[in-house]
Write a protein that holds these residues in place. Sequence first.
Motif, short mmCIF file in Angstrom:
data_model
loop_
_atom_site.label_atom_id
_atom_site.label_comp_id
_atom_site.label_asym_id
_atom_site.label_seq_id
_atom_site.Cartn_x
_atom_site.Cartn_y
_atom_site.Cartn_z
N ALA A 1 0.84 -1.20 0.00
CA ALA A 1 0.00 0.00 0.00
C ALA A 1 0.87 1.25 0.00
O ALA A 1 2.07 1.19 0.28
CB ALA A 1 -0.93 0.00 1.21
N ALA A 2 0.24 2.37 -0.33
CA ALA A 2 0.96 3.65 -0.37
C ALA A 2 0.07 4.78 0.09
O ALA A 2 -1.11 4.83 -0.27
CB ALA A 2 1.46 3.93 -1.78
N VAL A 3 0.64 5.66 0.90
CA VAL A 3 0.03 6.95 1.21
C VAL A 3 0.66 7.98 0.30
O VAL A 3 1.88 8.15 0.29
CB VAL A 3 0.26 7.34 2.69
N ASP A 4 -0.15 8.64 -0.50
CA ASP A 4 0.31 9.66 -1.45
C ASP A 4 -0.22 11.01 -0.95
O ASP A 4 -1.35 11.37 -1.21
CB ASP A 4 -0.23 9.32 -2.84
N GLN A 5 0.64 11.73 -0.23
CA GLN A 5 0.21 13.00 0.34
C GLN A 5 0.71 14.13 -0.56
O GLN A 5 1.89 14.48 -0.56
CB GLN A 5 0.75 13.17 1.77
N GLY A 6 -0.19 14.71 -1.34
CA GLY A 6 0.18 15.71 -2.32
C GLY A 6 -0.19 17.12 -1.89
O GLY A 6 -0.72 17.34 -0.80
N THR A 7 0.06 18.06 -2.78
CA THR A 7 -0.16 19.47 -2.47
C THR A 7 -1.64 19.80 -2.27
O THR A 7 -1.98 20.66 -1.45
CB THR A 7 0.42 20.34 -3.60
N THR A 8 -2.51 19.10 -2.97
CA THR A 8 -3.94 19.43 -2.88
C THR A 8 -4.79 18.32 -2.30
O THR A 8 -5.96 18.55 -1.97
CB THR A 8 -4.51 19.80 -4.27
N SER A 9 -4.26 17.10 -2.20
CA SER A 9 -5.08 16.00 -1.70
C SER A 9 -4.19 14.90 -1.14
O SER A 9 -2.97 14.88 -1.34
CB SER A 9 -5.97 15.43 -2.81
N ALA B 1 3.55 -3.93 3.52
CA ALA B 1 4.26 -2.69 3.81
C ALA B 1 3.50 -1.51 3.24
O ALA B 1 2.67 -1.67 2.34
CB ALA B 1 5.68 -2.72 3.24
N VAL B 2 3.78 -0.34 3.79
CA VAL B 2 3.16 0.90 3.31
C VAL B 2 4.28 1.88 2.96
O VAL B 2 5.16 2.15 3.77
CB VAL B 2 2.25 1.54 4.39
N GLY B 3 4.23 2.42 1.76
CA GLY B 3 5.15 3.47 1.37
C GLY B 3 4.50 4.83 1.54
O GLY B 3 3.27 4.95 1.52
N VAL B 4 5.30 5.84 1.74
CA VAL B 4 4.80 7.21 1.86
C VAL B 4 5.45 8.06 0.79
O VAL B 4 6.69 8.14 0.71
CB VAL B 4 5.09 7.80 3.25
N THR B 5 4.65 8.68 -0.05
CA THR B 5 5.15 9.62 -1.05
C THR B 5 4.50 10.97 -0.79
O THR B 5 3.35 11.03 -0.36
CB THR B 5 4.84 9.12 -2.48
N ASN B 6 5.22 12.04 -0.99
CA ASN B 6 4.76 13.31 -0.43
C ASN B 6 5.17 14.53 -1.25
O ASN B 6 6.16 14.49 -2.00
CB ASN B 6 5.31 13.48 0.99
N GLN B 7 4.42 15.60 -1.06
CA GLN B 7 4.82 16.91 -1.57
C GLN B 7 6.13 17.29 -0.88
O GLN B 7 6.31 17.08 0.32
CB GLN B 7 3.74 17.95 -1.29
N ARG B 8 7.04 17.87 -1.65
CA ARG B 8 8.35 18.20 -1.10
C ARG B 8 8.39 19.61 -0.51
O ARG B 8 7.55 20.45 -0.83
CB ARG B 8 9.41 18.09 -2.19
N GLU B 9 9.40 19.82 0.33
CA GLU B 9 9.75 21.13 0.91
C GLU B 9 8.72 21.68 1.89
O GLU B 9 9.07 22.48 2.77
CB GLU B 9 10.02 22.20 -0.17
N THR B 10 7.46 21.34 1.73
CA THR B 10 6.43 21.85 2.65
C THR B 10 6.85 21.54 4.08
O THR B 10 7.19 20.41 4.42
CB THR B 10 5.07 21.24 2.32
N THR B 11 6.81 22.56 4.93
CA THR B 11 7.49 22.54 6.22
C THR B 11 6.49 22.52 7.38
O THR B 11 5.64 23.41 7.48
CB THR B 11 8.40 23.78 6.33
#
Length: 269
Positions: A6-14, A73-83
């Motif tokens: 599985a994957a969590v895809d945390q993006g800029t808008t969703s 396993a779960v992967g996490v992919t994400n928007q970058r630099e957001t602090t």
Amino acid sequence: MAQYAAAVDQGTTSTRFMVFDHGGQVVSVDQKEHEQIYPKPGWVEHDANEIWQRTQEVIKAGLDKVKASDIAAVGVTNQRETTVVWDRTNGQPVYNAIVWQDTRTDTICNELSADGGQDRFRAKTGLPIATYFSGPKIKWILENVDGIREKAEAGDVIFGNIDSFVIWQLTGGPDGGVHITDVTNASRTMMMSLETLDWDDEILGILGVPRAMLPRSRPRARSTARPRATSTASPSRATSATSRRRSSARPASRSARRRTRTGPGTSCS
């Protein structure tokens, strides 16, 4: 044998959660948007608590067709630099997440560039001094939110990009959450040495960012921590974070810039 990844895809808008079988076919998916906050022209923020809530919601919905115990396993992919800067003791952000498009740190970047130019840190980090990157955003938060610098120096107020914040929450939050990132996310902070793959103490000193508030950096594709049970069912294992938007130590592509409502980060010279 576990049947799925599985994957969590945390993006800029969703935020999206996807479950895949061994053949790479999507078994289950759910996605929810979160609010874009524009306090001033050039400022872009997210509510990190809302992002965590949406993450829990999409995981719960994404598990409607599979058992959590069947996920390897779960992967996490994400928007970058957001602090995100948050209190380790209670999990509460000290300020809204400052998004990668945000340009409020232009003055900080100009001050940094005044001594050595825009490429002052490029030999170490591979990056120009620019408002994209997390380091100046952390500096802005430390200088503009009262009472947190001492806590940051003690490691009680901590920093992470979205990968770190989500993994910390998934692995227990205030109850022993694991504070980590991967080298590709760390490389987009403007604080990581490409030679050592560790935080650069000279740059940290110039920015005034305490090392104690920073996550440990791990290799990109490996097991890092086990999620704990939260309000959602928890899969068996989390893996280190990767990027959905762009590769390490490289400015955003033109197409990525066009997708934003505000202008991209500015390089300072």
